[in-house]
Design an enzyme around this catalytic site. Structure first.
Site, PDB file in Angstrom:
ATOM      1  N   ASN A   1       3.969  -4.161   7.226  1.00 43.40           N
ATOM      2  CA  ASN A   1       2.804  -4.961   7.604  1.00 43.40           C
ATOM      3  C   ASN A   1       2.461  -5.960   6.496  1.00 43.40           C
ATOM      4  OD1 ASN A   1       2.458  -3.254   9.900  1.00 43.40           O
ATOM      5  ND2 ASN A   1       1.452  -1.763   8.599  1.00 43.40           N
TER       6      ASN A   1
ATOM      7  N   HIS B   1       7.245   1.475   5.803  1.00 50.95           N
ATOM      8  CA  HIS B   1       7.056   2.821   6.337  1.00 50.95           C
ATOM      9  C   HIS B   1       8.338   3.260   7.034  1.00 50.95           C
ATOM     10  CE1 HIS B   1       2.598   3.074   5.982  1.00 50.95           C
ATOM     11  NE2 HIS B   1       2.723   1.756   5.989  1.00 50.95           N
TER      12      HIS B   1
ATOM     13  N   HIS C   1       5.422  -2.622   0.939  1.00 53.83           N
ATOM     14  CA  HIS C   1       6.021  -1.319   1.195  1.00 53.83           C
ATOM     15  C   HIS C   1       6.491  -1.260   2.635  1.00 53.83           C
ATOM     16  CE1 HIS C   1       1.737  -0.905   2.195  1.00 53.83           C
ATOM     17  NE2 HIS C   1       2.076   0.061   3.043  1.00 53.83           N
TER      18      HIS C   1
END
Length: 137
Positions: free
Chosen positions: A88, A103, A101
Protein backbone atom coordinates in the site's frame (compact mmCIF):
# COMPACT_ATOMS: atom_id res chain seq x y z
CA UNK A 1 19.85 5.07 5.65
CA UNK A 2 17.77 4.58 8.82
CA UNK A 3 15.22 7.01 10.19
CA UNK A 4 15.63 7.03 13.98
CA UNK A 5 11.95 7.92 14.41
CA UNK A 6 10.64 5.04 12.26
CA UNK A 7 9.35 1.93 14.01
CA UNK A 8 9.91 -0.23 10.92
CA UNK A 9 13.53 0.94 10.66
CA UNK A 10 13.97 -0.26 14.24
CA UNK A 11 12.24 -3.59 13.56
CA UNK A 12 14.09 -4.23 10.29
CA UNK A 13 17.47 -3.48 11.83
CA UNK A 14 16.98 -5.58 14.95
CA UNK A 15 16.70 -2.68 17.42
CA UNK A 16 13.31 -4.07 18.45
CA UNK A 17 12.84 -7.86 18.55
CA UNK A 18 10.67 -9.51 15.90
CA UNK A 19 9.63 -13.03 15.01
CA UNK A 20 12.01 -12.99 12.08
CA UNK A 21 11.70 -15.71 9.42
CA UNK A 22 14.30 -14.39 6.94
CA UNK A 23 17.07 -11.81 6.86
CA UNK A 24 19.74 -10.67 4.43
CA UNK A 25 21.78 -7.48 4.02
CA UNK A 26 18.82 -5.56 2.54
CA UNK A 27 15.66 -6.95 4.17
CA UNK A 28 14.17 -8.56 7.23
CA UNK A 29 11.00 -10.64 6.93
CA UNK A 30 9.04 -11.11 10.13
CA UNK A 31 5.63 -12.24 11.26
CA UNK A 32 3.03 -9.48 11.52
CA UNK A 33 2.12 -8.76 15.16
CA UNK A 34 -1.58 -8.46 14.20
CA UNK A 35 -1.91 -11.02 11.40
CA UNK A 36 -4.80 -11.28 8.97
CA UNK A 37 -4.16 -15.05 8.73
CA UNK A 38 -1.78 -17.69 10.07
CA UNK A 39 1.71 -16.89 8.76
CA UNK A 40 1.03 -13.26 7.70
CA UNK A 41 4.48 -11.70 7.39
CA UNK A 42 6.07 -8.43 6.29
CA UNK A 43 9.03 -7.81 3.99
CA UNK A 44 10.74 -4.67 5.31
CA UNK A 45 13.88 -3.07 3.85
CA UNK A 46 16.52 -2.06 6.36
CA UNK A 47 16.98 1.34 4.70
CA UNK A 48 14.16 3.85 5.06
CA UNK A 49 11.88 4.72 2.16
CA UNK A 50 8.43 6.01 3.01
CA UNK A 51 6.73 4.23 0.09
CA UNK A 52 7.21 2.62 -3.31
CA UNK A 53 7.84 6.00 -4.95
CA UNK A 54 10.88 6.63 -2.75
CA UNK A 55 12.27 3.08 -2.95
CA UNK A 56 15.40 2.70 -5.09
CA UNK A 57 14.75 0.64 -8.24
CA UNK A 58 17.28 -2.01 -7.25
CA UNK A 59 15.61 -2.50 -3.85
CA UNK A 60 12.18 -2.64 -5.47
CA UNK A 61 13.34 -5.40 -7.80
CA UNK A 62 14.89 -7.35 -4.94
CA UNK A 63 11.68 -6.99 -2.90
CA UNK A 64 9.55 -8.65 -5.58
CA UNK A 65 12.06 -11.47 -6.05
CA UNK A 66 12.09 -12.00 -2.28
CA UNK A 67 8.26 -11.94 -2.18
CA UNK A 68 8.18 -14.73 -4.77
CA UNK A 69 10.74 -16.79 -2.84
CA UNK A 70 8.97 -16.30 0.50
CA UNK A 71 5.50 -17.00 -0.95
CA UNK A 72 6.70 -20.32 -2.35
CA UNK A 73 8.42 -21.25 0.92
CA UNK A 74 5.45 -20.23 3.06
CA UNK A 75 2.96 -22.05 0.81
CA UNK A 76 5.00 -25.24 1.10
CA UNK A 77 5.45 -25.01 4.88
CA UNK A 78 1.97 -23.74 5.81
CA UNK A 79 -0.10 -25.62 3.24
CA UNK A 80 -2.15 -22.55 2.41
CA UNK A 81 -4.62 -22.54 -0.49
CA UNK A 82 -3.64 -19.20 -2.00
CA UNK A 83 -1.53 -16.13 -1.34
CA UNK A 84 -1.84 -12.33 -1.34
CA UNK A 85 1.16 -10.07 -1.79
CA UNK A 86 -0.02 -6.59 -0.79
CA UNK A 87 1.80 -3.26 -0.90
CA UNK A 88 0.00 0.00 0.00
CA UNK A 89 1.12 3.57 -0.76
CA UNK A 90 -0.48 6.48 1.04
CA UNK A 91 -3.07 6.64 3.79
CA UNK A 92 -6.01 6.52 1.37
CA UNK A 93 -4.63 3.23 -0.01
CA UNK A 94 -4.39 1.68 3.46
CA UNK A 95 -0.78 2.46 4.36
CA UNK A 96 -0.54 2.92 8.14
CA UNK A 97 3.24 2.74 8.65
CA UNK A 98 5.13 5.08 6.35
CA UNK A 99 8.10 2.81 5.66
CA UNK A 100 7.86 0.72 2.48
CA UNK A 101 6.79 -2.84 3.25
CA UNK A 102 5.07 -5.75 1.57
CA UNK A 103 2.50 -7.97 3.24
CA UNK A 104 2.79 -11.70 2.61
CA UNK A 105 -0.63 -13.12 3.45
CA UNK A 106 -1.23 -16.86 3.20
CA UNK A 107 -4.87 -17.57 2.35
CA UNK A 108 -6.90 -20.54 3.52
CA UNK A 109 -10.26 -21.75 2.16
CA UNK A 110 -12.12 -20.87 5.36
CA UNK A 111 -10.03 -18.03 6.80
CA UNK A 112 -11.81 -15.23 8.68
CA UNK A 113 -10.69 -12.64 6.10
CA UNK A 114 -11.71 -14.73 3.10
CA UNK A 115 -13.61 -11.89 1.40
CA UNK A 116 -11.15 -9.13 2.18
CA UNK A 117 -8.72 -7.76 -0.40
CA UNK A 118 -11.40 -7.69 -3.07
CA UNK A 119 -13.15 -4.78 -4.72
CA UNK A 120 -16.40 -4.24 -6.56
CA UNK A 121 -15.69 -4.06 -10.29
CA UNK A 122 -17.02 -1.00 -12.10
CA UNK A 123 -18.33 -0.72 -15.67
CA UNK A 124 -16.75 2.30 -17.35
CA UNK A 125 -17.78 3.13 -20.91
CA UNK A 126 -15.39 2.69 -23.82
CA UNK A 127 -15.03 6.49 -23.92
CA UNK A 128 -14.01 6.61 -20.24
CA UNK A 129 -11.47 3.84 -20.75
CA UNK A 130 -10.11 5.57 -23.84
CA UNK A 131 -9.76 8.85 -21.90
CA UNK A 132 -7.79 7.14 -19.11
CA UNK A 133 -5.62 5.35 -21.64
CA UNK A 134 -4.91 8.71 -23.29
CA UNK A 135 -3.82 10.20 -19.97
CA UNK A 136 -1.50 7.31 -19.20
CA UNK A 137 0.10 6.70 -22.60
Amino acid sequence: MKDDNCIFCKLANGDIPTRSIYEDETFRVFLDAAPATKGHALIVPKDHAANLYELPDETAGKALILAKKMAAHMTEKLGCDGFNVVQNNGEIAGQTVFHFHMHLIPRYKDDANMNRFVWNPTSPSDEELDAVQGLLK
